[in-house]
Design a protein around this motif. Structure first.
Motif, PDB file in Angstrom:
ATOM      1  N   GLY A 165      -4.419  -6.881  18.834  1.00  0.00           N
ATOM      2  CA  GLY A 165      -3.371  -5.948  18.448  1.00  0.00           C
ATOM      3  C   GLY A 165      -3.273  -5.686  16.961  1.00  0.00           C
ATOM      4  O   GLY A 165      -2.248  -5.190  16.485  1.00  0.00           O
ATOM      5  N   LEU A 166      -4.332  -5.987  16.218  1.00  0.00           N
ATOM      6  CA  LEU A 166      -4.332  -5.743  14.774  1.00  0.00           C
ATOM      7  C   LEU A 166      -4.848  -4.335  14.491  1.00  0.00           C
ATOM      8  O   LEU A 166      -5.733  -3.832  15.187  1.00  0.00           O
ATOM      9  CB  LEU A 166      -5.190  -6.789  14.064  1.00  0.00           C
ATOM     10  N   PRO A 167      -4.342  -3.680  13.459  1.00  0.00           N
ATOM     11  CA  PRO A 167      -4.668  -2.270  13.210  1.00  0.00           C
ATOM     12  C   PRO A 167      -6.025  -2.076  12.536  1.00  0.00           C
ATOM     13  O   PRO A 167      -6.301  -2.661  11.484  1.00  0.00           O
ATOM     14  CB  PRO A 167      -3.540  -1.804  12.291  1.00  0.00           C
ATOM     15  N   VAL A 168      -6.887  -1.272  13.142  1.00  0.00           N
ATOM     16  CA  VAL A 168      -8.168  -0.891  12.532  1.00  0.00           C
ATOM     17  C   VAL A 168      -8.264   0.630  12.515  1.00  0.00           C
ATOM     18  O   VAL A 168      -7.610   1.314  13.305  1.00  0.00           O
ATOM     19  CB  VAL A 168      -9.374  -1.491  13.293  1.00  0.00           C
ATOM     20  N   GLY A 169      -9.095   1.153  11.618  1.00  0.00           N
ATOM     21  CA  GLY A 169      -9.278   2.590  11.526  1.00  0.00           C
ATOM     22  C   GLY A 169     -10.277   3.115  12.538  1.00  0.00           C
ATOM     23  O   GLY A 169     -11.004   2.336  13.181  1.00  0.00           O
ATOM     24  N   GLY A 245      -5.649   6.220   1.092  1.00  0.00           N
ATOM     25  CA  GLY A 245      -4.659   5.231   0.690  1.00  0.00           C
ATOM     26  C   GLY A 245      -5.227   4.294  -0.351  1.00  0.00           C
ATOM     27  O   GLY A 245      -6.264   4.555  -0.960  1.00  0.00           O
ATOM     28  N   ARG A 246      -4.561   3.187  -0.538  1.00  0.00           N
ATOM     29  CA  ARG A 246      -4.932   2.218  -1.570  1.00  0.00           C
ATOM     30  C   ARG A 246      -5.734   1.068  -0.951  1.00  0.00           C
ATOM     31  O   ARG A 246      -5.455   0.637   0.170  1.00  0.00           O
ATOM     32  CB  ARG A 246      -3.667   1.669  -2.225  1.00  0.00           C
ATOM     33  N   GLU A 247      -6.739   0.577  -1.695  1.00  0.00           N
ATOM     34  CA  GLU A 247      -7.543  -0.564  -1.238  1.00  0.00           C
ATOM     35  C   GLU A 247      -6.873  -1.856  -1.695  1.00  0.00           C
ATOM     36  O   GLU A 247      -6.718  -2.088  -2.893  1.00  0.00           O
ATOM     37  CB  GLU A 247      -8.967  -0.482  -1.783  1.00  0.00           C
ATOM     38  N   ILE A 248      -6.499  -2.673  -0.711  1.00  0.00           N
ATOM     39  CA  ILE A 248      -5.801  -3.937  -0.975  1.00  0.00           C
ATOM     40  C   ILE A 248      -6.611  -5.086  -0.383  1.00  0.00           C
ATOM     41  O   ILE A 248      -7.134  -4.986   0.726  1.00  0.00           O
ATOM     42  CB  ILE A 248      -4.386  -3.924  -0.354  1.00  0.00           C
ATOM     43  N   GLU A 249      -6.709  -6.189  -1.130  1.00  0.00           N
ATOM     44  CA  GLU A 249      -7.410  -7.370  -0.643  1.00  0.00           C
ATOM     45  C   GLU A 249      -6.463  -8.568  -0.676  1.00  0.00           C
ATOM     46  O   GLU A 249      -5.525  -8.601  -1.469  1.00  0.00           O
ATOM     47  CB  GLU A 249      -8.652  -7.665  -1.498  1.00  0.00           C
ATOM     48  N   CYS A 250      -6.740  -9.539   0.206  1.00  0.00           N
ATOM     49  CA  CYS A 250      -5.912 -10.738   0.259  1.00  0.00           C
ATOM     50  C   CYS A 250      -6.788 -11.923   0.638  1.00  0.00           C
ATOM     51  O   CYS A 250      -7.632 -11.817   1.547  1.00  0.00           O
ATOM     52  CB  CYS A 250      -4.790 -10.551   1.288  1.00  0.00           C
ATOM     53  N   GLY A 251      -6.635 -13.035  -0.050  1.00  0.00           N
ATOM     54  CA  GLY A 251      -7.401 -14.231   0.255  1.00  0.00           C
ATOM     55  C   GLY A 251      -6.651 -15.130   1.220  1.00  0.00           C
ATOM     56  O   GLY A 251      -5.417 -15.201   1.188  1.00  0.00           O
ATOM     57  N   VAL A 252      -7.402 -15.807   2.080  1.00  0.00           N
ATOM     58  CA  VAL A 252      -6.821 -16.809   2.973  1.00  0.00           C
ATOM     59  C   VAL A 252      -7.555 -18.118   2.724  1.00  0.00           C
ATOM     60  O   VAL A 252      -8.783 -18.149   2.625  1.00  0.00           O
ATOM     61  CB  VAL A 252      -6.945 -16.393   4.460  1.00  0.00           C
ATOM     62  N   PHE A 323      -8.079  -4.445   3.165  1.00  0.00           N
ATOM     63  CA  PHE A 323      -7.183  -3.521   3.854  1.00  0.00           C
ATOM     64  C   PHE A 323      -7.128  -2.173   3.144  1.00  0.00           C
ATOM     65  O   PHE A 323      -7.483  -2.048   1.970  1.00  0.00           O
ATOM     66  CB  PHE A 323      -5.751  -4.086   3.883  1.00  0.00           C
ATOM     67  N   PHE A 324      -6.627  -1.192   3.867  1.00  0.00           N
ATOM     68  CA  PHE A 324      -6.177   0.058   3.283  1.00  0.00           C
ATOM     69  C   PHE A 324      -4.672   0.166   3.521  1.00  0.00           C
ATOM     70  O   PHE A 324      -4.205  -0.012   4.660  1.00  0.00           O
ATOM     71  CB  PHE A 324      -6.873   1.266   3.919  1.00  0.00           C
ATOM     72  N   LEU A 325      -3.939   0.432   2.454  1.00  0.00           N
ATOM     73  CA  LEU A 325      -2.526   0.769   2.591  1.00  0.00           C
ATOM     74  C   LEU A 325      -2.453   2.286   2.634  1.00  0.00           C
ATOM     75  O   LEU A 325      -2.624   2.971   1.624  1.00  0.00           O
ATOM     76  CB  LEU A 325      -1.713   0.218   1.417  1.00  0.00           C
ATOM     77  N   GLN A 326      -2.239   2.820   3.829  1.00  0.00           N
ATOM     78  CA  GLN A 326      -2.296   4.260   4.028  1.00  0.00           C
ATOM     79  C   GLN A 326      -1.080   4.956   3.419  1.00  0.00           C
ATOM     80  O   GLN A 326      -0.056   4.326   3.117  1.00  0.00           O
ATOM     81  CB  GLN A 326      -2.391   4.575   5.519  1.00  0.00           C
ATOM     82  N   ASP A 327      -1.203   6.269   3.270  1.00  0.00           N
ATOM     83  CA  ASP A 327      -0.128   7.051   2.667  1.00  0.00           C
ATOM     84  C   ASP A 327       1.161   6.986   3.473  1.00  0.00           C
ATOM     85  O   ASP A 327       2.247   7.217   2.935  1.00  0.00           O
ATOM     86  CB  ASP A 327      -0.582   8.517   2.519  1.00  0.00           C
ATOM     87  N   ASN A 328       1.044   6.650   4.774  1.00  0.00           N
ATOM     88  CA  ASN A 328       2.240   6.539   5.614  1.00  0.00           C
ATOM     89  C   ASN A 328       2.906   5.162   5.517  1.00  0.00           C
ATOM     90  O   ASN A 328       3.865   4.875   6.233  1.00  0.00           O
ATOM     91  CB  ASN A 328       1.906   6.857   7.077  1.00  0.00           C
ATOM     92  N   GLY A 329       2.356   4.279   4.645  1.00  0.00           N
ATOM     93  CA  GLY A 329       2.949   2.966   4.435  1.00  0.00           C
ATOM     94  C   GLY A 329       2.441   1.882   5.359  1.00  0.00           C
ATOM     95  O   GLY A 329       2.871   0.727   5.255  1.00  0.00           O
ATOM     96  N   GLU A 330       1.493   2.211   6.259  1.00  0.00           N
ATOM     97  CA  GLU A 330       0.953   1.233   7.195  1.00  0.00           C
ATOM     98  C   GLU A 330      -0.364   0.644   6.675  1.00  0.00           C
ATOM     99  O   GLU A 330      -1.180   1.353   6.088  1.00  0.00           O
ATOM    100  CB  GLU A 330       0.713   1.886   8.561  1.00  0.00           C
TER     101      GLU A 330
END
Length: 378
Positions: A165-169, A245-252, A323-330
C-alpha cells in the motif's frame, strides 16, 4: 564468536569494485569507508573485485580511491598483482581468506570476522554477494539476499511497495524476451504508456543505480536511442512517467529497537543537467540540502514512509529511500538503495551527520550490528 573476545580486534574485509557499471562509484565509496573505520577498534583487509570478476588484494590506500582530474578510479589500478586472487572459502566452519598467485604457494591472510560490502549494482548489491557470504557463514553489513535482490530490481521493488500500500508513480517494464521477440510491440507498449501519462518519460535500466543508463525522453524521436542506452546496462528496462515535484531523500538506519529515519534531504534542480544524472552526482558534485526545507508534517510523513519501505522489503542495516514530493503535497517512493553511496559527498552519511550520527560512528554502528547478527534464516 572470536570477534567478541576482548583480546581480538574484529577483522573487517571491505569488499569493493565489482563487475557492474557502478564499479568506480564503489571504489570511491570504499575509499571513504576505509578512511573512516576506527583502526584502534578494527583490523581491515581491503579486497577489490575487478571489472572481470577477479578478487584482488589491494593496497589500504584511500587517497588513491578518489576522482582525480575528472578521472574515475578502478580496482585494476589498486591491485597489488595483475594475476593474484583472493579466495573466500564457502565453508561456515572456516573463515580463512587465502591469496593465490600463479606459480606460488597459496598464502593465508587470516580469518575475517565481518564483511563490509560496498559494491553497487549487479554482482554485489543485488543479493549475489550476500548469498555467497551466507554460504560462507560470514556476517556482513546490510540487507540479506531477498531484500538486496528486491532493492536492486526496480520492477519488483515497486511491486512489493504496491502490495504494502505504499505510493509509487506510473511505470512500465520491458523484459528482455519482449524486446528480443517483437521490438515493435515493445515500442508500442511504451508509446501507449506515453499517450496515457504524457511526455517526457524516463527510460532506465531496471537493475542499475547511480543514475547510470538513464535518459529523459522528450518525444518519440529519442525513444530508440534511450532504449539502446538502458539496454547497454541491463536487458530489462523500466519506463517511468515524469513526476513533477521536489526530490527528497531519507536515510534509514537499524538500531537495537528497530529502524529509524534520519532528517530528510532535498536534491535541488541542477541547472547544468537535465536531471540528477551521473555527472551531476559524482563529477560536478551537485549539493543536496540537508536538512530539507520541509514542514514538520512533511518531514514526519517522509520519515514514516522511509521506515515503511525498509520494513516492506525486509531490509536490514541501512537504506536510503528516494521520494518525490509532488505538487499536490503527496509523497511518492521512487526507489530504495540497500547499499547507498558513502563517498564524501553522498547523501546518506550527510543525512545521518545532521541527525547526530557522525560518519565514523555510522560505520561503527553498521559493523557492530553485523557482528551481532547471525547468518542464515533470521
Amino acid at each position: 564468536m572470536s570477534s567478541q573476545t576482548s583480546s581480538h580486534k574484529p577483522r573487517v574485509a571491505v569488499v569493493f569494485g565489482g563487475r557492474s557499471s557502478e564499479h568506480a562509484i564503489s571504489v570511491l565509496t570504499a575509499g571513504a569507508v576505509l578512511r573512516a573505520i576506527d583502526r584502534d577498534k578494527y583490523d581491515v583487509l581491503p579486497i577489490g573485485i575487478t571489472t572481470d570478476g577477479r578478487w584482488a588484494l589491494t593496497a589500504d590506500d584511500p587517497e588513491r580511491m578518489a576522482i582525480a582530474d575528472r578521472r574515475l578510479p578502478s580496482v585494476a589500478e589498486l591491485a597489488e598483482s595483475a594475476e593474484g586472487g583472493v579466495v573466500l572459502p564457502v565453508d561456515p566452519t572456516n573463515r580463512e581468506v587465502v591469496y593465490t598467485e600463479p606459480g606460488s604457494v597459496p598464502k593465508a591472510l587470516g580469518e575475517v570476522d565481518v564483511v563490509f560490502p560496498v559494491l553497487h549494482g549487479p554482482y554485489g548489491e543485488d543479493g549475489t554477494l550476500q548469498g555467497l557470504l551466507e554460504l560462507s557463514g560470514v556476517p556482513y553489513v546490510g540487507s540479506g539476499v531477498l531484500a538486496s535482490a528486491v532493492g536492486q530490481d526496480k520492477d519488483y521493488m515497486k511491486r512489493v511497495f504496491t502490495s504494502f500500500g505504499l505510493p509509487v508513480g506510473p511505470y512500465e517494464v520491458i523484459r528482455p524476451r519482449e524486446w528480443d521477440n517483437d521490438p515493435a510491440a515493445a515500442r508500442k507498449k511504451i508509446v501507449d504508456f506515453a499517450a496515457e501519462h504524457g511526455w517526457p518519460l524516463f527510460v532506465k535500466p531496471a537493475r542499475a543505480g547511480s543514475s547510470i543508463g538513464i535518459t529523459k525522453v522528450d518525444d518519440l524521436g529519442g525513444l530508440d536511442e534511450a532504449i539502446e542506452e538502458a539496454r547497454r546496462h541491463d536487458p530489462k528496462i523500466l519506463v517511468e512517467a515524469l513526476l513533477r515535484g521536489r526530490e527528497i531523500e531519507c536515510g534509514v538506519l537499524e538500531f537495537a529497537d528497530g529502524p529509524r529515519a534520519s532528517v530528510p534531504a532535498e536534491i535541488p534542480p541542477v541547472s547544468a543537467h537535465d536531471f540528477y544524472d551521473f555527472d551531476a552526482k559524482y563529477i560536478d558534485s551537485a549539493a543536496g540540502i540537508v536538512p530539507a526545507p520541509l514542514s514538520d508534517e512533511e518531514t514526519a510523513a517522509v520519515q514514516k514512509l522511509a521506515v515503511a519501505a525498509f520494513e516492506a522489503a525486509s531490509c536490514e542495516g541501512l537504506v536510503r529511500a528516494d521520494f518525490f514530493l509532488q505538487d499536490n503535497g503527496e509523497f511518492v517512493i521512487n526507489e530504495i538503495n540497500t547499499l547507498p553511496g558513502f563517498t564524501p559527498i553522498s547523501m546518506y552519511p550527510r543525512m545521518w551527520q545532521e541527525s547526530g550520527v557522525s560518519y565514523p560512528e555510522l560505520i561503527d554502528r553498521l559493523l557492530q550490528a553485523a557482528l551481532e547478527r547471525s547468518t542464515g534464516l533470521r
